[in-house]
Design an enzyme around this catalytic site. Structure first.
Site, mmCIF file in Angstrom:
data_model
loop_
_atom_site.group_PDB
_atom_site.id
_atom_site.type_symbol
_atom_site.label_atom_id
_atom_site.label_comp_id
_atom_site.label_asym_id
_atom_site.label_seq_id
_atom_site.Cartn_x
_atom_site.Cartn_y
_atom_site.Cartn_z
ATOM 1 C CB SER A 173 97.600 52.331 49.823
ATOM 2 O OG SER A 173 97.862 53.673 49.441
ATOM 3 C CE1 TYR A 218 102.306 51.195 47.373
ATOM 4 C CE2 TYR A 218 100.594 52.806 46.887
ATOM 5 C CZ TYR A 218 101.305 52.053 47.800
ATOM 6 O OH TYR A 218 101.013 52.149 49.140
#
Length: 242
Positions: free
Chosen positions: A141, A154
């Site tokens: 990501s 996250y």
């Protein structure tokens, strides 16, 4: 397709294939003629995606269960004759919370799925690739380098994926096993739709562009590796002051 049916097509295993980037990637690879193994917990969703293809195999699998992962990869390898590529995609984005308000449960679930689950799947793919080589593509990501606010759990797991990717690439180098990481920014998926609902509109890109980036990486010869690729919505404030 019958089990053990000989095929010259390459085979990819896609985790988290029931929605979002995983589902889009499965569609792109199926249309490109690959054998596609779709893994996720929701078998009904997988079968909706694969219903019209005879080059697809859907398997219900929890990526945090190492025994179930081992059985799923063995089933995939038996069905299609081997595993050439893993798109290690399964992950969660917990509800955003300021750092002091993150529960241990939210932290642990992020680590279990986003990091440990990726480790388990990559390790199993690596084992299946020992004899003939292969490629592992980890879905990182842009949070692996630049976090969003209120995303410590996250973002920490995605930073860890960068280290995992490099370690796999190093250990696989002499075995003809490549490993690379695809860092995706704002592909228009259910996850991004949810962020927009809670935080307002943001620049996005078509999820198919991310899926096609996976296909590009997967089609490279094993003499070539993309260690890290970033694909993002052009207007998102990621580079510089934005």
């Amino acid at each position: 397709m019958e089990a053990n049916l000989p095929t010259t097509a390459k085979t990819i295993v896609i985790t988290g294939a029931s929605s979002g980037i995983g589902a889009a990637t499965a569609g792109v690879f199926l249309e490109a003629g690959w054998n596609v193994v779709l893994l996720a917990r929701r078998l009904d969703k997988l079968e909706e995606i694969s219903a019209n293809y005879n080059n697809a195999l859907s398997i219900a699998c929890d990526v945090t269960d190492e025994n179930l992962v081992a059985k799923s990869f063995a089933q995939a390898a038996k069905h299609f004759g081997g595993i050439d590529v893993l798109f290690n995609n399964a992950g969660i984005f917990p509800v955003g919370s300021r750092f002091d308000q993150i529960s241990l449960e939210a932290w642990q679930s992020s680590v279990d799925i986003n990091l440990t689950g990726m480790f388990i799947c990559a390790r199993e793919a690596f084992r299946h690739m020992l004899s003939n080589g292969g490629r592992i593509i980890n879905n990182g990501s842009i949070s692996a380098s630049t976090p969003r606010p209120h995303s410590a759990a996250y973002s920490s797991t995605k930073h860890a994926i960068t280290g995992l990717t490099k370690s796999i690439a190093l250990d696989g180098r002499d075995l003809n096993i490549c490993c690379g990481q695809l860092d995706i920014g704002n592909a228009r998926t259910e996850l991004i739709e949810n962020l927009i609902q809670h935080g307002g509109e943001m620049p996005t890109m078509n999820v198919s562009d991310a899926a096609n980036a996976v296909l590009h990486m997967a089609q490279l010869p094993l003499s070539t590796n993309i260690l890290s690729m970033t694909i993002m919505a052009n207007q998102m404030p990621f580079v510089g002051r934005g």
